[in-house]
Design an enzyme around this catalytic site. Structure first.
Site, PDB file in Angstrom:
ATOM      1  CG  LEU A   1      -2.083  -0.998   1.121  1.00 12.36           C
ATOM      2  CD1 LEU A   1      -3.304  -0.725   2.218  1.00 12.36           C
ATOM      3  CD2 LEU A   1      -2.898  -1.000  -0.265  1.00 12.36           C
TER       4      LEU A   1
ATOM      5  CE  LYS B   1       8.967  -5.617 -13.210  1.00  9.36           C
ATOM      6  NZ  LYS B   1       8.404  -6.332 -12.331  1.00  9.36           N
TER       7      LYS B   1
ATOM      8  CE1 TYR C   1       9.283  -0.675 -13.706  1.00 14.09           C
ATOM      9  CE2 TYR C   1       9.133   0.170 -16.133  1.00 14.09           C
ATOM     10  CZ  TYR C   1       8.680  -0.569 -15.024  1.00 14.09           C
ATOM     11  OH  TYR C   1       7.590  -1.636 -15.255  1.00 14.09           O
ATOM     12  CB  SER C   2      13.615  -0.468 -17.893  1.00 10.83           C
ATOM     13  OG  SER C   2      14.517   0.623 -18.010  1.00 10.83           O
TER      14      SER C   2
ATOM     15  CD  GLU D   1       8.860   1.216 -19.686  1.00 13.98           C
ATOM     16  OE1 GLU D   1      10.075   1.864 -19.371  1.00 13.98           O
ATOM     17  OE2 GLU D   1       7.829   1.568 -19.380  1.00 13.98           O
TER      18      GLU D   1
ATOM     19  CB  ILE E   1       7.643  -8.545  -1.968  1.00 12.32           C
ATOM     20  CG1 ILE E   1       8.327  -7.561  -2.624  1.00 12.32           C
ATOM     21  CG2 ILE E   1       6.117  -8.696  -2.590  1.00 12.32           C
ATOM     22  CD1 ILE E   1       8.627  -7.585  -4.231  1.00 12.32           C
TER      23      ILE E   1
END
Length: 354
Positions: A33, A162, A158-159, A134, A58
């Site tokens: 959240l 990931k 970001y990419s 991406e 996580i």
């Protein structure tokens, strides 16, 4: 029972809702959240005993181990991620912490738990990791679309984060035998998307009479995937995907950002003619481009279509009309999620762009 992480975010919430509607199989939903996680997106499931919500990270391995031992899910589907390129440019640390360290801790918890399973429970277990196109970098106008064998070439924090998580998932399969699946999707749109992303931002600004900021000249191209189509693709991969494999999921809808914004404006002219400024195209404002803005993404979805029989059901034209209509009918949801933190973010990201 399945365990979904990040199930209060945009794609995760849509998946939980679709999963329960289509299968009825109970879901344990673990979500931290953060600003983009919103329990209001799951309001339709309030009081539904098939949906168990747990607020948590996580990266909290002890919590993940506890949930696995308590609920004994037959699958874990990992949506949990920081997911906005602009935010990663301003603050990459959160992306490394959640997308890399968090995924590692979740994998460790799952590996330990799966290692103690026996028989059918062990053979049937799956860990499905949801990722992005991406990670493949940027395409030139005439380049072929990204396939599952396209080399990784991430261009933003970001990419890159990931991509790192994808590599960890792959490594846990090849090193430890963990039964994993990975999906890499194109740009999603649809209900419950946080209004920092292009489509909900444009809808909200347009009906409020605010400028519609478009980076650069608006020529950057994305392949647009309606979120419900993405959800059904993930279900197909979970049910029939080959272990250790990656499946690319796209909407077969390449559009420039300018085309997307103009399409939204035209639909709003029809459906919301009482906006402060019409026609809505008058609000378009070209602003300074973001650093390292990838020129084009396109997904080759032939593998998932060939192996699993999945096809997107929405064209961009049908999906975007449904999306605009949903936001117009749920203005209270939008206002609820546009907190002070969101307004501060908009100021931070756009104030220096002219």
């Amino acid at each position: 029972m399945i365990l979904v992480t990040g199930g209060a975010g945009f794609i995760g919430a849509n998946f939980v809702i679709e999963w329960l509607a289509r299968t009825g199989e109970p879901v344990v939903n673990l979500d931290k959240l953060t600003y983009a996680g919103n329990l209001a997106s799951l309001a339709s499931l309030e009081g539904d005993s098939r949906h168990v919500f747990v607020q948590g990270d996580i990266g909290d391995r002890a919590l993940a181990e506890k949930l696995l031992a308590q609920y004994k899910p037959r699958a874990v589907i990992n949506f949990a991620a920081e997911s906005h390129v602009d935010r990663s440019i301003h603050g990459p640390a959160d992306f490394i912490e959640t997308n890399v360290v968090g995924t590692f801790n979740l994998l460790e918890a799952v590996r330990a738990w799966w290692g103690g399973l026996e028989g059918e429970a062990r053979a049937n277990f799956r860990f499905l990791h949801v990722s992005t196109d991406e990670v493949y970098g940027s395409l030139r106008p005439n380049d072929p679309a990204f396939s599952e064998s396209t080399p990784y070439a991430p261009n933003s924090p970001y990419s890159a984060s990931k991509a790192a998580s994808d590599h960890l998932v792959r490594a846990y399969h090849h090193t430890y035998g963990l039964p994993v699946l990975t999906t890499n999707c194109s740009n999603n749109y649809g209900p419950y998307q946080f209004p920092e992303k292009l489509i909900p931002l444009v809808i909200h600004n347009a009906i409020s009479g605010k400028p519609l900021p478009i980076y650069g000249d608006g020529s950057n191209i994305r392949d647009w995937l309606y979120v419900t189509d993405h959800c059904t693709a993930i279900m197909a991969v979970l049910e029939k995907g080959r272990l250790g494999e990656t499946y690319n999921i796209g909407g077969n809808s390449e559009k420039t950002n300018l085309e997307v914004v103009k399409t939204i404006c035209a639909i709003l002219d029809e459906l919301h003619a009482n906006s402060p400024v019409t026609p809505h195209e008058k609000l378009i404002a070209f602003v300074k481009d973001r650093p390292g803005h990838d020129a084009r993404y396109a997904i080759d979805s032939r593998k998932i279509q060939r192996e699993l029989g999945w096809q997107p059901q929405e064209s961009f034209e049908t999906g975007i009309r449904k999306t605009v209509a949903w936001y117009l009918a749920h203005e209270a949801w939008v206002e609820n999620v546009i907190s002070g933190e969101y307004r501060h973010w908009v100021q931070t990201n756009y104030a220096t762009r002219t």
